[in-house]
Each structure stands twice: as structure tokens, then as C-alpha cells.
Scaffold this motif. Structure first.
Motif, PDB file in Angstrom:
ATOM      1  N   THR A 138     -41.720 -14.889  54.716  1.00 52.33           N
ATOM      2  CA  THR A 138     -42.252 -16.050  53.976  1.00 52.33           C
ATOM      3  C   THR A 138     -42.725 -15.629  52.577  1.00 52.33           C
ATOM      4  OG1 THR A 138     -44.406 -15.830  55.062  1.00 52.33           O
ATOM      5  CG2 THR A 138     -42.857 -17.403  56.013  1.00 52.33           C
ATOM      6  N   ALA A 139     -43.205 -14.384  52.430  1.00 54.29           N
ATOM      7  CA  ALA A 139     -43.568 -13.907  51.080  1.00 54.29           C
ATOM      8  C   ALA A 139     -42.312 -13.829  50.208  1.00 54.29           C
ATOM      9  CB  ALA A 139     -44.244 -12.530  51.167  1.00 54.29           C
ATOM     10  N   LEU A 140     -41.205 -13.413  50.811  1.00 53.39           N
ATOM     11  CA  LEU A 140     -39.937 -13.352  50.070  1.00 53.39           C
ATOM     12  C   LEU A 140     -39.495 -14.758  49.660  1.00 53.39           C
ATOM     13  CD1 LEU A 140     -37.468 -11.750  49.106  1.00 53.39           C
ATOM     14  CD2 LEU A 140     -36.574 -11.840  51.456  1.00 53.39           C
ATOM     15  N   LEU A 141     -39.694 -15.723  50.564  1.00 48.09           N
ATOM     16  CA  LEU A 141     -39.339 -17.111  50.220  1.00 48.09           C
ATOM     17  C   LEU A 141     -40.099 -17.555  48.974  1.00 48.09           C
ATOM     18  CD1 LEU A 141     -39.345 -18.969  53.686  1.00 48.09           C
ATOM     19  CD2 LEU A 141     -37.422 -17.961  52.465  1.00 48.09           C
ATOM     20  N   ASP A 142     -41.392 -17.236  48.930  1.00 45.26           N
ATOM     21  CA  ASP A 142     -42.182 -17.629  47.758  1.00 45.26           C
ATOM     22  C   ASP A 142     -41.668 -16.945  46.491  1.00 45.26           C
ATOM     23  OD1 ASP A 142     -43.970 -19.608  48.428  1.00 45.26           O
ATOM     24  OD2 ASP A 142     -45.470 -18.226  49.189  1.00 45.26           O
ATOM     25  N   ASP A 143     -41.323 -15.647  46.599  1.00 38.71           N
ATOM     26  CA  ASP A 143     -40.786 -14.933  45.425  1.00 38.71           C
ATOM     27  C   ASP A 143     -39.519 -15.617  44.914  1.00 38.71           C
ATOM     28  OD1 ASP A 143     -42.756 -13.080  45.504  1.00 38.71           O
ATOM     29  OD2 ASP A 143     -41.566 -11.527  46.527  1.00 38.71           O
ATOM     30  N   LEU A 144     -38.622 -15.942  45.842  1.00 37.42           N
ATOM     31  CA  LEU A 144     -37.347 -16.560  45.431  1.00 37.42           C
ATOM     32  C   LEU A 144     -37.578 -17.977  44.906  1.00 37.42           C
ATOM     33  CD1 LEU A 144     -35.050 -15.299  48.343  1.00 37.42           C
ATOM     34  CD2 LEU A 144     -35.108 -14.473  45.978  1.00 37.42           C
ATOM     35  N   ALA A 145     -38.519 -18.692  45.518  1.00 32.13           N
ATOM     36  CA  ALA A 145     -38.784 -20.075  45.076  1.00 32.13           C
ATOM     37  C   ALA A 145     -39.272 -20.100  43.630  1.00 32.13           C
ATOM     38  CB  ALA A 145     -39.800 -20.736  46.002  1.00 32.13           C
ATOM     39  N   ARG A 146     -39.953 -19.027  43.221  1.00 33.41           N
ATOM     40  CA  ARG A 146     -40.451 -18.990  41.834  1.00 33.41           C
ATOM     41  C   ARG A 146     -39.318 -18.939  40.808  1.00 33.41           C
ATOM     42  NH1 ARG A 146     -45.336 -16.949  44.082  1.00 33.41           N
ATOM     43  NH2 ARG A 146     -44.494 -14.917  44.623  1.00 33.41           N
ATOM     44  N   GLY A 171     -43.177 -28.215  45.802  1.00 34.33           N
ATOM     45  CA  GLY A 171     -44.516 -28.482  46.333  1.00 34.33           C
ATOM     46  C   GLY A 171     -45.551 -27.431  45.930  1.00 34.33           C
ATOM     47  N   GLY A 172     -45.111 -26.333  45.277  1.00 38.12           N
ATOM     48  CA  GLY A 172     -46.083 -25.337  44.817  1.00 38.12           C
ATOM     49  C   GLY A 172     -46.219 -24.129  45.733  1.00 38.12           C
ATOM     50  N   GLY A 173     -45.248 -23.923  46.645  1.00 38.76           N
ATOM     51  CA  GLY A 173     -45.254 -22.691  47.443  1.00 38.76           C
ATOM     52  C   GLY A 173     -45.488 -22.928  48.921  1.00 38.76           C
ATOM     53  N   TYR A 174     -45.219 -21.887  49.689  1.00 38.68           N
ATOM     54  CA  TYR A 174     -45.229 -21.978  51.159  1.00 38.68           C
ATOM     55  C   TYR A 174     -46.582 -22.423  51.692  1.00 38.68           C
ATOM     56  CZ  TYR A 174     -43.820 -20.676  55.888  1.00 38.68           C
ATOM     57  OH  TYR A 174     -43.505 -20.698  57.216  1.00 38.68           O
ATOM     58  N   GLU A 175     -47.631 -21.783  51.207  1.00 34.87           N
ATOM     59  CA  GLU A 175     -48.962 -22.108  51.722  1.00 34.87           C
ATOM     60  C   GLU A 175     -49.307 -23.576  51.448  1.00 34.87           C
ATOM     61  OE1 GLU A 175     -52.561 -19.306  51.665  1.00 34.87           O
ATOM     62  OE2 GLU A 175     -52.958 -20.714  50.040  1.00 34.87           O
ATOM     63  N   TRP A 185     -43.175 -32.339  44.242  1.00 37.99           N
ATOM     64  CA  TRP A 185     -43.504 -32.911  45.556  1.00 37.99           C
ATOM     65  C   TRP A 185     -42.361 -33.759  46.100  1.00 37.99           C
ATOM     66  CZ3 TRP A 185     -46.677 -30.692  48.666  1.00 37.99           C
ATOM     67  CH2 TRP A 185     -47.794 -30.006  48.167  1.00 37.99           C
ATOM     68  N   ASN A 186     -41.149 -33.236  45.952  1.00 41.08           N
ATOM     69  CA  ASN A 186     -39.971 -33.858  46.555  1.00 41.08           C
ATOM     70  C   ASN A 186     -40.228 -34.006  48.057  1.00 41.08           C
ATOM     71  OD1 ASN A 186     -37.268 -33.684  48.032  1.00 41.08           O
ATOM     72  ND2 ASN A 186     -36.542 -33.830  45.926  1.00 41.08           N
ATOM     73  N   GLY A 187     -39.926 -35.182  48.605  1.00 43.09           N
ATOM     74  CA  GLY A 187     -40.086 -35.412  50.040  1.00 43.09           C
ATOM     75  C   GLY A 187     -41.435 -36.003  50.407  1.00 43.09           C
ATOM     76  N   TYR A 188     -42.357 -36.025  49.470  1.00 41.11           N
ATOM     77  CA  TYR A 188     -43.725 -36.506  49.743  1.00 41.11           C
ATOM     78  C   TYR A 188     -43.954 -37.851  49.031  1.00 41.11           C
ATOM     79  CZ  TYR A 188     -44.761 -31.958  51.772  1.00 41.11           C
ATOM     80  OH  TYR A 188     -44.760 -30.851  52.587  1.00 41.11           O
ATOM     81  N   ILE A 189     -45.077 -38.474  49.377  1.00 44.36           N
ATOM     82  CA  ILE A 189     -45.411 -39.762  48.763  1.00 44.36           C
ATOM     83  C   ILE A 189     -45.579 -39.573  47.250  1.00 44.36           C
ATOM     84  CG2 ILE A 189     -47.098 -41.644  48.686  1.00 44.36           C
ATOM     85  CD1 ILE A 189     -47.781 -40.814  51.689  1.00 44.36           C
TER      86      ILE A 189
END
Ligand SMILES: Cc1cc2nc3c(=O)[nH]c(=O)nc-3n(C[C@H](O)[C@H](O)[C@H](O)COP(=O)(O)OP(=O)(O)OC[C@H]3O[C@@H](n4cnc5c(N)ncnc54)[C@H](O)[C@@H]3O)c2cc1C
Length: 464
Positions: free
Chosen positions: A124-132, A197-201, A435-439
Motif C-alpha cells: 500500500t505504501a508503493l500504491l501511494d508512491d505511484l499514485a503521486r 482522493g488524496g492517498g490510501y489513508e 474525489w472521483n466517486g464521492y459526493i
């Protein structure tokens, strides 16, 4: 008019759908002095946000319910209409029910130790790195875009680890956020959404994150306030069956009414767009996009009790469940004053397919067994039990949102995501960058679509 249509309305802009996206579009347009009509298929506004009072008198949200602090557009609208929120209950020990049925209680956001935790945290830390690295406005400009979009989330996870416990944790995360299975979703879409959405957490946690707070009067209170301010411009029970572009503008036909306008904004989820007959047909890229955009599969089940008895036992009511249980995640959804106790169970993805095929009794037993494992035997005897199975909801066909299957972004993203088709513009949370997918994403999509239409009308001298 077609033979069955009994009324014709002329306006400047017709908006299809009265969820948060369509209502925000119309509100912004009306505010700018543009004449607008909203056509909504259902007999209520709010779309995927829908609150109701149970027989024992508790208001529950069947659909979208939470708001997080960085969802500033939703906060601004809520403040504008005086809609109050209160913090999500998270005091006490959370529970993890493991695949072998063992129960582990823990304090804080996530368990520190347990099978697969180390590998799960590494991935999940890697996911955050790639999402950036994701470009939210032009996702196709992201490095490794094509490579990541060619993979499913499952392909990526299995290339990272062979720890089955870590893979089970990652799968529950995908189910919890997208109501889908890792094999179904584009890995690039996972990264895009995390970035949005600003990251995994942000997506996973409660305090300070997406699950931070709930609405005292239901999360659709803001939608009702928007609709009230639009008054007679919102027409319920008017499903748009066809949308035609003519030499003079657009015509939206509902079988009962035809609305003629200069432009249209379609604010319905991609998965139901093709229920509308478009003339001329939609561009190939847009059609390709919607065909790569299935809806997630989710049910929310509320069980109501005389009081939140698990709190006195030091339990938060928050739990994650692995193994055969139909339920993936549980939250304490009691009202702010705790006048009743409410647990909400989420059933997602493949679990939803299996569970929803059961009889009423089987479904109820499955959910109540899960709630008893989380909160104690008293959870098996609720005073109200209410299911909302979103794939059975006619005009929405699932939730929380549509996700992209592998290859969808690469083949159709650039021209099919939200590019207008002639006089037809697109809104809806699935078209949002933030916030794709959210209200909150639905609201920002409505703001963008309204701005697009205003500048298009101004460009040809139809405004001001
Ligand atoms: C179970 C569940 C839980 C969720 N939890 C959260 C949460 O806690 N927080 C959060 O921010 N988000 C949450 N979401 C997501 C959130 O609800 C959506 O992102 C948001 O409501 C989407 O708004 P929208 O206006 O884009 O689409 P919708 O709400 O789907 O609105 C589209 C509208 O178009 C109408 N329509 C469809 N076809 C036609 C037609 N042909 N003619 C006329 N009208 C039509 C529909 O009836 C609907 O009213 C959740 C969703 C679900 C289902």
C-alpha cells in the motif's frame, strides 16, 4: 413531440439526472441567470444518496453518507444550506474476524500485527508512491499510464507478493473502496482514484479522512435543499429515453414530456448512459468508455437495536471480516444522540453476488451472524433490519460508482471520459478529477459542466 407526449417545454439547458451532480449543475446555471430544466427518472432527488426513517424511527443512509474534511465543496454546500454533521463513532476497540473465524480486537486505525500485515503495508505504501505520479487533469500524461492500465489490480498485487494473507487484505481494500474484485479493475484506475482522493489513508480511514463525519438529517439533506431552491425546474418521474441533437439545439424525450434546449448536461452514471437513445449516436470513444465502466456491486444493511450495547463493552462496532462471511466491513451508524444503536454492514463484489442470490431468510441470517461475531450475540436480535441492494436499484444499477476495467483509460480516456459530444455535456462523479466517486466529486463535476455550458452559450452570444 411524439404521439404520447403531452407537454413541450422550451428552455436554455436541460439537465438529465437529479443526483448531486445534476442538481449542482442546475443550481450553478440558475445562479448565472440561465433558464434550466432538470429531468429525473426516479420519484425523488439525490440518486445514490438516499436517506429514510426505519419503522422504529431512526434515519439511515442507504447510499452515500460520509463527508471528509478535505471534501471542501460538499462542506461549502452543507454550510450554505445549514446542514449539520457529527463525527463518525470510532471510540473503543475495533475487531478483525479472520478467515478461520478467530476474532482479534485492536485499538487505533488498523491492526499492527497479524498475518500478511507487513507485506500489505509495503504494497500500500508503493500504491501511494505511484499514485503521486498521476496527472489528474490529463491522466493519459501519467508516466507508465499504458503499462499500468493494461494490468488489473490483481495482476499488480500478485506480481508484488505471494503472501495470500496480504493479498486477502488488499482484496478487501479493493472491495471496500470500489465494491469490485481486484481482477476486475484497471490498476491505473486504482492509482488515479487514490490520487483523486488524496492517498490510501484518506480513502480507508475515519477521523480526518473520507469517513470522518455523517449528516444529522441524512446525507441527502443538501440535495433536498438544492432541489427546493430550484423549485419547479426539477421534474421527477421523467426518465429521459432519447436525446436528439437537431439543427436548433437538443430535444430530451421522456415519453411524457419533450424539453427543447440549446444544450444538455447528462449527469447519470456511465453504466446507465446507454439506456438513453442518442441521435446522432454517441462518439465511438464515449461509447467505448461507458462499456469499460461497470458499476460496483454493493448492499448496505442496517440493523437497529434499543441501544448501542457494544459501546458499553468497550467496542467501537467497527470491524473487517475475512473468509466466508457475506459482510466485509461493519460500522456503528447510531444516531448522534445514541437514542438507538445501529450497525451497518457492507456486502460487496463477489460476496454480494452470492449473498443476494439467497432467500430473505438466508440473507438476514448471514448478516446477523456477522454482526453477532462483531458486536456480541445481542446483535442477532435487531428491532429493525433494512437492506438496500444497489444493483437492484433501477436507475443506478449499483454503487458506489463506476470503475474502469483494464484498457479502458488507454483506449478511450482522452476523448471518452468527459469530452462533450456536440451539444451534450457530461457531469457525474465519474467525470471528476478530485474525489472521483464521492459526493464531493459529483458536486465539482456539476460546477465544471455548468462552467462549460456557460462559456459555450456565451461564445455564440446566447448569454448576457
Ligand atoms: C452504498 C453507497 C455508499 C456510498 N458511500 C459514500 C460516502 O459515504 N461518501 C461519499 O462521498 N460517497 C459515497 N457514495 C458515492 C456517492 O453516493 C456518489 O458518488 C454520488 O452520489 C454520485 O452522484 P451523481 O450525481 O454523480 O450520480 P447519481 O447520484 O447516481 O445521480 C444520477 C441521477 O440520474 C438519474 N437517472 C439515471 N438515468 C436517468 C435517465 N435516463 N433520465 C433521467 N434521470 C436518470 C438517477 O435516478 C439519479 O437520480 C456511496 C454510494 C453508494 C451507492
Amino acid at each position: 413531440m411524439t404521439p404520447l407526449e403531452t407537454s413541450a417545454i422550451d428552455t436554455e439547458v436541460v439537465v438529465v439526472g437529479a443526483g448531486y451532480a445534476g442538481l449542482t449543475t442546475a443550481w450553478r446555471l440558475a445562479d448565472a441567470g440561465v433558464d434550466v430544466v432538470v429531468l429525473e427518472a426516479a420519484d425523488r432527488v439525490g440518486g445514490r444518496v438516499f436517506s429514510q426513517v426505519t419503522p422504529s424511527g431512526v434515519r439511515v443512509d442507504h447510499g452515500g453518507q460520509w463527508i471528509g474534511p478535505s471534501q471542501r465543496r460538499f462542506h461549502a454546500l452543507a454550510a450554505r444550506f445549514g446542514c449539520r454533521t457529527f463525527p463518525t463513532w470510532e471510540t473503543g476497540r475495533h475487531a478483525e474476524i479472520r478467515a478461520d473465524g478467530t476474532r482479534v480486537d485492536y485499538a487505533g486505525g488498523a491492526p499492527d500485527t497479524g498475518p500478511g500485515i507487513e507485506e500489505y503495508e509495503r504494497v500500500t505504501a508503493l500504491l501511494d508512491d505511484l499514485a503521486r505520479t498521476v496527472d489528474l487533469e490529463q491522466p493519459w500524461s501519467t508516466p507508465q499510464f499504458t503499462e499500468f492500465d493494461s494490468l488489473s489490480a490483481e495482476d499488480f498485487f500478485r506480481a508484488q507478493t505471494d503472501d495470500e494473507d496480504a493479498l486477502a487484505r488488499l482484496a478487501l481494500a479493493i472491495q471496500g473502496v470500489w465494491c469490485a474484485e481486484p481482477r476486475e479493475i484497471s490498476f491505473f484506475h486504482v492509482l488515479f482514484y487514490l490520487a483523486s482522493g488524496g492517498g490510501y489513508e484518506q480513502l480507508m480511514e475515519t477521523r480526518g479522512c473520507a469517513q470522518d463525519a455523517r449528516f444529522t438529517d441524512g446525507a441527502d439533506a443538501v440535495a433536498h435543499a438544492l432541489a427546493k431552491s430550484l423549485g419547479g425546474r426539477v421534474r421527477l418521474g421523467e426518465p429521459v429515453l432519447s436525446l436528439r441533437q437537431t439543427a436548433h439545439g437538443v430535444e430530451a424525450h421522456t415519453g411524457r414530456t419533450v424539453v427543447r434546449a440549446r444544450r444538455a448536461v447528462v449527469a447519470v452514471p456511465p453504466a446507465v448512459i446507454e439506456r438513453i437513445a442518442f441521435a446522432p449516436a454517441l462518439p465511438v470513444a464515449r461509447r467505448g468508455w461507458v462499456r469499460h465502466s461497470p458499476m460496483g456491486r454493493v448492499a448496505k444493511v442496517h440493523a437497529v437495536y434499543e441501544e448501542p450495547f457494544w459501546r458499553t463493552a468497550g467496542r467501537s462496532g467497527i470491524a473487517t471480516l475475512y473468509g466466508d462471511s457475506p459482510v466485509g466491513v461493519v460500522f456503528d451508524n447510531s444516531p448522534e444522540d445514541a437514542s438507538r444503536g445501529v450497525l451497518v454492514a457492507f456486502v460487496y463484489g463477489d460476496r454480494l453476488d452470492r449473498w443476494s442470490a439467497g432467500t430473505d431468510t438466508e440473507r438476514r441470517q448471514g448478516v446477523l451472524a456477522a454482526l453477532s461475531a462483531v458486536a456480541g450475540p445481542g446483535a442477532g436480535r435487531p428491532i429493525d433490519y433494512v437492506e438496500k441492494i444497489w444493483p437492484r436499484t433501477g436507475w443506478t444499477v449499483g454503487g458506489y460508482e463506476c470503475f474502469l476495467t483494464p484498457g479502458g483509460w488507454t483506449r478511450h480516456g482522452r476523448d471518452g471520459w468527459r469530452e462533450p459530444a456536440g451539444l451534450v455535456h457530461w457531469a457525474g462523479t465519474e467525470t471528476a478529477s478530485v474525489w472521483n466517486g464521492y459526493i464531493d466529486g459529483a458536486i465539482s463535476s456539476g460546477e465544471r459542466a455548468a462552467a462549460e455550458v456557460i462559456s459555450a452559450l456565451a461564445a455564440v452570444g446566447h448569454l448576457g
